[in-house]
Design a protein around this motif. Structure first.
Motif, PDB file in Angstrom:
ATOM      1  N   PHE A 161      38.107  55.841  51.297  1.00  0.00           N
ATOM      2  CA  PHE A 161      37.015  56.824  51.326  1.00  0.00           C
ATOM      3  C   PHE A 161      37.489  58.266  51.395  1.00  0.00           C
ATOM      4  CE2 PHE A 161      34.812  52.953  52.619  1.00  0.00           C
ATOM      5  CZ  PHE A 161      33.674  53.041  51.821  1.00  0.00           C
ATOM      6  N   PHE A 162      38.789  58.497  51.153  1.00  0.00           N
ATOM      7  CA  PHE A 162      39.287  59.869  51.239  1.00  0.00           C
ATOM      8  C   PHE A 162      38.520  60.776  50.272  1.00  0.00           C
ATOM      9  CE2 PHE A 162      41.951  63.405  49.996  1.00  0.00           C
ATOM     10  CZ  PHE A 162      42.316  63.921  51.223  1.00  0.00           C
ATOM     11  N   GLY A 163      38.012  61.877  50.791  1.00  0.00           N
ATOM     12  CA  GLY A 163      37.236  62.819  49.987  1.00  0.00           C
ATOM     13  C   GLY A 163      35.777  62.450  49.846  1.00  0.00           C
ATOM     14  N   ARG A 164      35.422  61.239  50.288  1.00  0.00           N
ATOM     15  CA  ARG A 164      34.027  60.771  50.189  1.00  0.00           C
ATOM     16  C   ARG A 164      33.599  60.123  51.514  1.00  0.00           C
ATOM     17  NH1 ARG A 164      33.815  56.557  47.633  1.00  0.00           N
ATOM     18  NH2 ARG A 164      36.042  56.109  47.700  1.00  0.00           N
ATOM     19  N   GLU A 165      34.174  60.599  52.605  1.00  0.00           N
ATOM     20  CA  GLU A 165      33.916  59.985  53.903  1.00  0.00           C
ATOM     21  C   GLU A 165      32.432  60.104  54.273  1.00  0.00           C
ATOM     22  OE1 GLU A 165      38.103  61.786  53.986  1.00  0.00           O
ATOM     23  OE2 GLU A 165      36.090  62.383  53.326  1.00  0.00           O
ATOM     24  N   PRO A 166      31.858  59.040  54.849  1.00  0.00           N
ATOM     25  CA  PRO A 166      30.488  59.163  55.369  1.00  0.00           C
ATOM     26  C   PRO A 166      30.453  60.151  56.530  1.00  0.00           C
ATOM     27  CG  PRO A 166      31.475  57.075  56.034  1.00  0.00           C
ATOM     28  CD  PRO A 166      32.423  57.704  55.052  1.00  0.00           C
ATOM     29  N   LEU A 167      29.391  60.935  56.600  1.00  0.00           N
ATOM     30  CA  LEU A 167      29.293  61.984  57.610  1.00  0.00           C
ATOM     31  C   LEU A 167      28.141  61.730  58.566  1.00  0.00           C
ATOM     32  CD1 LEU A 167      29.786  65.089  55.271  1.00  0.00           C
ATOM     33  CD2 LEU A 167      31.538  63.918  56.631  1.00  0.00           C
ATOM     34  N   ILE A 174      33.065  63.425  60.296  1.00  0.00           N
ATOM     35  CA  ILE A 174      33.289  62.124  59.657  1.00  0.00           C
ATOM     36  C   ILE A 174      32.791  61.015  60.572  1.00  0.00           C
ATOM     37  CG2 ILE A 174      35.059  60.506  58.872  1.00  0.00           C
ATOM     38  CD1 ILE A 174      36.722  62.905  58.010  1.00  0.00           C
ATOM     39  N   ASP A 175      31.997  60.129  60.006  1.00  0.00           N
ATOM     40  CA  ASP A 175      31.486  58.978  60.753  1.00  0.00           C
ATOM     41  C   ASP A 175      32.487  57.832  60.607  1.00  0.00           C
ATOM     42  OD1 ASP A 175      30.118  56.838  61.837  1.00  0.00           O
ATOM     43  OD2 ASP A 175      28.173  57.466  61.049  1.00  0.00           O
ATOM     44  N   ASN A 176      33.477  57.816  61.491  1.00  0.00           N
ATOM     45  CA  ASN A 176      34.547  56.820  61.392  1.00  0.00           C
ATOM     46  C   ASN A 176      34.042  55.396  61.532  1.00  0.00           C
ATOM     47  OD1 ASN A 176      37.093  58.372  61.061  1.00  0.00           O
ATOM     48  ND2 ASN A 176      36.434  59.318  62.971  1.00  0.00           N
ATOM     49  N   GLN A 177      33.073  55.193  62.408  1.00  0.00           N
ATOM     50  CA  GLN A 177      32.551  53.849  62.607  1.00  0.00           C
ATOM     51  C   GLN A 177      31.885  53.320  61.336  1.00  0.00           C
ATOM     52  OE1 GLN A 177      33.150  51.874  65.150  1.00  0.00           O
ATOM     53  NE2 GLN A 177      32.065  50.236  64.075  1.00  0.00           N
ATOM     54  N   LYS A 178      31.082  54.168  60.706  1.00  0.00           N
ATOM     55  CA  LYS A 178      30.421  53.760  59.465  1.00  0.00           C
ATOM     56  C   LYS A 178      31.447  53.502  58.365  1.00  0.00           C
ATOM     57  CE  LYS A 178      26.533  54.991  56.478  1.00  0.00           C
ATOM     58  NZ  LYS A 178      25.479  56.001  56.217  1.00  0.00           N
ATOM     59  N   MET A 179      32.493  54.329  58.296  1.00  0.00           N
ATOM     60  CA  MET A 179      33.548  54.154  57.299  1.00  0.00           C
ATOM     61  C   MET A 179      34.268  52.820  57.510  1.00  0.00           C
ATOM     62  SD  MET A 179      36.506  56.891  56.212  1.00  0.00           S
ATOM     63  CE  MET A 179      37.316  56.915  57.825  1.00  0.00           C
ATOM     64  N   ILE A 180      34.534  52.482  58.764  1.00  0.00           N
ATOM     65  CA  ILE A 180      35.188  51.210  59.079  1.00  0.00           C
ATOM     66  C   ILE A 180      34.286  50.041  58.715  1.00  0.00           C
ATOM     67  CG2 ILE A 180      35.971  49.754  60.996  1.00  0.00           C
ATOM     68  CD1 ILE A 180      37.072  52.354  62.277  1.00  0.00           C
ATOM     69  N   GLU A 181      32.993  50.169  59.000  1.00  0.00           N
ATOM     70  CA  GLU A 181      32.047  49.092  58.683  1.00  0.00           C
ATOM     71  C   GLU A 181      31.940  48.874  57.172  1.00  0.00           C
ATOM     72  OE1 GLU A 181      28.450  50.292  60.570  1.00  0.00           O
ATOM     73  OE2 GLU A 181      29.168  49.829  62.599  1.00  0.00           O
ATOM     74  N   LYS A 182      31.876  49.970  56.420  1.00  0.00           N
ATOM     75  CA  LYS A 182      31.795  49.858  54.963  1.00  0.00           C
ATOM     76  C   LYS A 182      33.070  49.231  54.396  1.00  0.00           C
ATOM     77  CE  LYS A 182      28.578  53.556  53.703  1.00  0.00           C
ATOM     78  NZ  LYS A 182      28.435  54.806  52.891  1.00  0.00           N
ATOM     79  N   THR A 183      34.215  49.618  54.941  1.00  0.00           N
ATOM     80  CA  THR A 183      35.482  49.058  54.486  1.00  0.00           C
ATOM     81  C   THR A 183      35.568  47.577  54.808  1.00  0.00           C
ATOM     82  OG1 THR A 183      36.560  51.199  54.833  1.00  0.00           O
ATOM     83  CG2 THR A 183      37.990  49.280  54.631  1.00  0.00           C
ATOM     84  N   THR A 201      37.652  51.188  43.631  1.00  0.00           N
ATOM     85  CA  THR A 201      36.823  51.329  42.435  1.00  0.00           C
ATOM     86  C   THR A 201      35.388  50.902  42.715  1.00  0.00           C
ATOM     87  OG1 THR A 201      37.291  49.104  41.545  1.00  0.00           O
ATOM     88  CG2 THR A 201      38.824  50.868  40.973  1.00  0.00           C
ATOM     89  N   LEU A 202      35.232  49.876  43.551  1.00  0.00           N
ATOM     90  CA  LEU A 202      33.875  49.454  43.935  1.00  0.00           C
ATOM     91  C   LEU A 202      33.179  50.538  44.732  1.00  0.00           C
ATOM     92  CD1 LEU A 202      33.847  45.711  45.089  1.00  0.00           C
ATOM     93  CD2 LEU A 202      32.541  46.741  43.227  1.00  0.00           C
ATOM     94  N   SER A 203      33.908  51.123  45.673  1.00  0.00           N
ATOM     95  CA  SER A 203      33.297  52.146  46.529  1.00  0.00           C
ATOM     96  C   SER A 203      32.964  53.409  45.734  1.00  0.00           C
ATOM     97  CB  SER A 203      34.242  52.502  47.685  1.00  0.00           C
ATOM     98  OG  SER A 203      35.343  53.265  47.238  1.00  0.00           O
ATOM     99  N   CYS A 204      33.703  53.648  44.630  1.00  0.00           N
ATOM    100  CA  CYS A 204      33.461  54.830  43.794  1.00  0.00           C
ATOM    101  C   CYS A 204      32.318  54.626  42.806  1.00  0.00           C
ATOM    102  CB  CYS A 204      34.724  55.180  43.013  1.00  0.00           C
ATOM    103  SG  CYS A 204      36.041  55.891  44.000  1.00  0.00           S
TER     104      CYS A 204
END
Length: 266
Positions: free
Chosen positions: A124-130, A139-148, A181-184
């Motif tokens: 998610f670099f450059g597109r981190e959830p906020l 940056i919403d680290n918890q949401k980023m971890i959940e999405k990953t 690629t999926l996340s993009c």
């Protein structure tokens, strides 16, 4: 009726091949292999697809629309993702050049991963959830971890969103790149010999995940020199030889020896 997501018409290669055209139709939601021997021809084809080289007589047609040269580059930036054997993140999507410190290979062949960052941070670099706290966006680290974690559930290997990239094997790094690629939201992935250095069992894990991506609606164009790989993963195959497409076939309808003969030019 099946729909073609991408078509190439009248692409001319090197000077000595100007009397020959390369034409290609890629069906939407398929895995289409390009079997080749000549690295220079393959590179020119890739450069055309990503808008790096203008070919005045050629046409690139995306979902029925003929694209101007400037639009081809825009298509690559928005809908197409390129993955090769050195990839971890795509340097072409890094205009500031901040990924390019890890010099493995020369020129375009550089490993571009942040080794000290986690899988989640790389994806998610450059597109981190906020998230908003008072007047600030953080940056919403918890949401980023959940999405990953949701993305990692698609893999056949067990990885954690908080694992650092330097701890991953070459296969795992490439799988993380495919997850990116999926996340993009990519619609087309160009895969250029990404598993060339992996053993057969590891390649199959990669190929199985390509099938999962296809089930998600992604079209994959897979460049390879190995006939075995064509039969392991592809729906269609085209043979790039002497500046021409020597034939596009359904893989289920062609024999190994017939494909080998096409590649040899017989």
């Amino acid at each position: 009726m099946e729909q073609n997501i991408l078509e190439i018409k009248n692409l001319k290669f090197e000077e000595q091949l100007k009397n020959k055209d390369f034409n290609l139709k890629v069906q939407k939601n398929s895995i289409h292999s390009i079997l080749f021997k000549n690295d220079q021809l393959k590179k020119q084809l890739l450069n055309f697809l990503v808008g790096e080289k203008v070919e005045p007589e050629a046409e690139l047609i995306y979902q029925g629309t003929v694209l101007k040269p400037s639009a081809i580059k825009n298509l690559y930036q928005d809908q197409i993702y390129l993955l090769n054997q050195y990839s971890a993140v795509n340097p072409d999507k890094d205009p500031l050049g901040i990924f390019k410190f890890n010099k493995k290979g020369e020129g375009e062949n550089k490993s571009t991963v942040f080794p000290e960052m986690t899988i989640a941070e790389n994806i998610f670099f450059g597109r981190e959830p906020l998230k908003k706290i008072l007047f600030f966006k953080l940056i919403d680290n918890q949401k980023m971890i959940e999405k990953t974690a949701e993305l990692l559930e698609l893999l056949e290997v067990e990885l954690s969103p908080e694992q650092k990239m330097l701890k991953l094997s070459p296969l795992e790094k490439q799988l993380v790149e495919l997850l990116k690629t999926l996340s993009c939201g990519a619609e087309i992935i160009l895969i250029d010999q990404a598993v060339i250095e992996l053993p057969a069992a590891k390649k199959q894990i990669f190929f199985d995940f390509m099938q999962k991506l296809k089930q998600k609606g992604i079209t994959i164009i897979y460049f390879t020199k190995e006939i075995e790989e064509v039969f392991a993963v592809s729906d269609f195959v085209s043979v790039l030889k002497e500046g021409q497409n020597k034939g596009t076939r359904k893989v289920s309808e062609i024999e190994y020896n017939e494909l080998a003969l096409l590649l040899m030019g017989r």
